[in-house]
Design a protein around this motif. Structure first.
Motif, short mmCIF file in Angstrom:
data_model
loop_
_atom_site.label_atom_id
_atom_site.label_comp_id
_atom_site.label_asym_id
_atom_site.label_seq_id
_atom_site.Cartn_x
_atom_site.Cartn_y
_atom_site.Cartn_z
N UNK A 228 -10.26 14.47 -0.53
CA UNK A 228 -9.06 14.51 -1.02
C UNK A 228 -8.50 13.72 -0.79
N UNK A 229 -8.52 12.19 -0.47
CA UNK A 229 -8.02 11.26 -0.42
C UNK A 229 -7.44 10.59 -1.88
N UNK A 230 -5.69 9.98 -1.82
CA UNK A 230 -4.44 9.91 -2.37
C UNK A 230 -5.28 8.14 -2.70
N UNK A 231 -6.02 7.79 -3.92
CA UNK A 231 -6.22 7.23 -4.12
C UNK A 231 -5.21 5.74 -5.27
N UNK A 232 -4.51 6.25 -5.27
CA UNK A 232 -3.29 5.40 -5.96
C UNK A 232 -2.10 5.11 -5.57
N UNK A 233 -2.42 3.81 -5.13
CA UNK A 233 -1.92 2.08 -3.96
C UNK A 233 -0.95 1.86 -5.18
N UNK A 234 -0.24 1.54 -4.97
CA UNK A 234 0.96 0.50 -5.33
C UNK A 234 1.28 -0.67 -4.42
N UNK A 235 1.36 -2.38 -4.91
CA UNK A 235 1.06 -3.00 -4.24
C UNK A 235 2.09 -3.43 -3.59
N UNK A 236 2.19 -3.74 -2.83
CA UNK A 236 3.36 -4.11 -1.61
C UNK A 236 4.24 -5.81 -1.96
N UNK A 237 5.22 -5.85 -2.72
CA UNK A 237 5.71 -7.09 -3.02
C UNK A 237 6.02 -8.11 -1.84
N UNK A 238 6.19 -7.39 -1.00
CA UNK A 238 6.24 -8.37 0.00
C UNK A 238 5.07 -9.08 0.79
#
Length: 287
Positions: A228-238
Motif C-alpha cells: 500500500x505504498x504511496x507512489x506519487x512523488x514531488x521533485x525537490x527543487x533544492x
C-alpha cells in the motif's frame, strides 16, 4: 555525467575537479578514517564466489515478470540473491531469503516524513539484523549499525574521476543507487553469471508538470500494491530546479550501469530500457 563535464569550460571544469577532491578529502577524514578497519573487512569477499551464479534484485516493477517459485528453485540449486531497501517486506522477500542485503537510502536513518514511516523503515534494518543476513551500510551511517558479525560498512564516497567500479573499500564513480552498490559487491565476489532485474530507471516516462511548474511522478516498485505504498512523488527543487536538470540526472542512472559493462551481467528485463548488458539467457524464470 561525463557528457555534462565535457560541456564545461576549462576553468569551470577545474573548479569542479578541485571541489570534488575537497569533498572527497572531507569524507575521507570524517567517515572513512573512523571506519577504516570496518571497511577493510570487505576485502574478505574478493573472488569468494568464482564459478557461482547470483541474482541482484532492485525494486523496479519489472520484478513482477518473475515467478517466485521458479526463483526459489534456482536459489535451492545454489544461486545467491542480493537485495536491499524494502525488499524483505515484499511477498518475494518473504519467500526468497536474500543472501546479501544492502541498506543505503537515508530514509532508513533519518525522519524525513512521519515517525510511522521512519519506524517502518527502521524495522527493516532490525529484521535483517535479526535474520542474520549479511547487511552492508554506507560509512556515513555507521553509528546507526548494530556491530555484529553480519554487519559490514562500505566506503560510499563518490568520485566521478575514479575508475573503480567493484571495490567497495574505495570511492565509486557512479550515482548513489543502493542496488548499484550491491551489484558492485557481486562483481567483486567474482560470480561467473550475475542476473539482474528491477533496474528499470524508467519512472521519467510519467513526469508531469503543473501550472506552478512543480514536477511530479509516480515512483512505483514491484511491491507497491502489496504494502500500500504511496507512489506519487514531488521533485525537490533544492536538488533539481528544472526538467533539464532532472533529465540529466536520469542519464547518469544509465551511464552508471554502463561502467559495469565488462562484468558477466545479464539483464532479465527483456524489454527494459537498460541496454548496457546482454539480455540473452536460458533461465526458466518468468511467469
Amino acid at each position: 555525467m561525463q557528457v555534462l563535464l565535457n560541456d564545461l569550460s576549462f576553468w569551470s571544469f577545474l573548479r569542479f575537479y578541485i571541489l570534488s577532491k575537497v569533498l572527497r578529502f572531507a569524507e575521507f577524514f570524517y567517515f572513512v578514517i573512523p571506519n577504516y578497519f570496518e571497511i577493510k573487512k570487505i576485502k574478505s569477499f574478493k573472488n569468494l564466489k568464482v564459478g557461482k551464479s547470483a541474482f541482484v534484485f532492485a525494486g523496479g516493477p519489472s520484478i513482477s515478470q518473475l515467478d517466485i517459485n521458479k526463483i526459489k528453485i534456482y536459489k535451492d540449486k545454489g544461486f545467491d540473491v542480493f537485495a536491499g531497501n524494502s525488499f524483505i517486506n515484499s511477498n518475494l522477500g518473504q519467500v526468497i531469503k536474500p543472501d546479501y542485503y544492502f541498506i543505503s537510502d537515508d530514509k532508513f536513518f533519518h525522519k524525513h516524513n512521519s515517525s510511522f514511516v521512519y519506524d517502518e523503515n527502521l524495522k527493516v534494518v532490525r529484521n535483517i539484523e535479526e535474520m542474520g543476513i549479511p547487511c552492508f551500510y554506507p560509512h556515513r551511517y555507521s553509528k546507526y549499525v548494530s556491530r555484529h558479525n553480519n554487519s559490514f560498512i562500505f566506503n560510499d564516497t563518490i568520485d566521478l574521476f575514479s575508475s573503480n567500479v567493484a571495490d567497495l573499500t574505495k570511492p565509486r564513480p557512479y550515482v548513489s543507487m543502493t542496488l548499484y552498490k550491491a551489484l558492485s559487491l557481486a562483481c567483486y565476489m567474482g560470480y561467473s553469471k550475475i542476473y539482474i532485474c528491477g533496474f528499470d530507471n524508467d519512472y521519467f516516462k510519467n513526469y508531469q508538470c503543473n501550472h506552478k511548474n512543480e514536477i511530479y511522478f509516480e515512483d512505483k516498485h514491484f511491491y507497491t500494491n502489496e504494502i500500500g505504498e504511496n507512489t506519487i512523488r514531488k521533485v525537490d527543487k533544492n536538488f533539481h530546479k528544472s526538467m533539464s536538470s532532472l533529465l540529466i540526472h536520469i542519464s547518469t542512472l544509465f551511464s552508471g550501469l554502463e561502467k559495469f559493462e565488462k562484468y558477466p551481467i545479464i539483464n532479465l528485463d527483456c524489454q527494459g530500457l537498460v541496454d548496457a548488458f546482454s539480455k540473452d539467457h536460458n533461465l526458466d524464470i518468468y511467469k
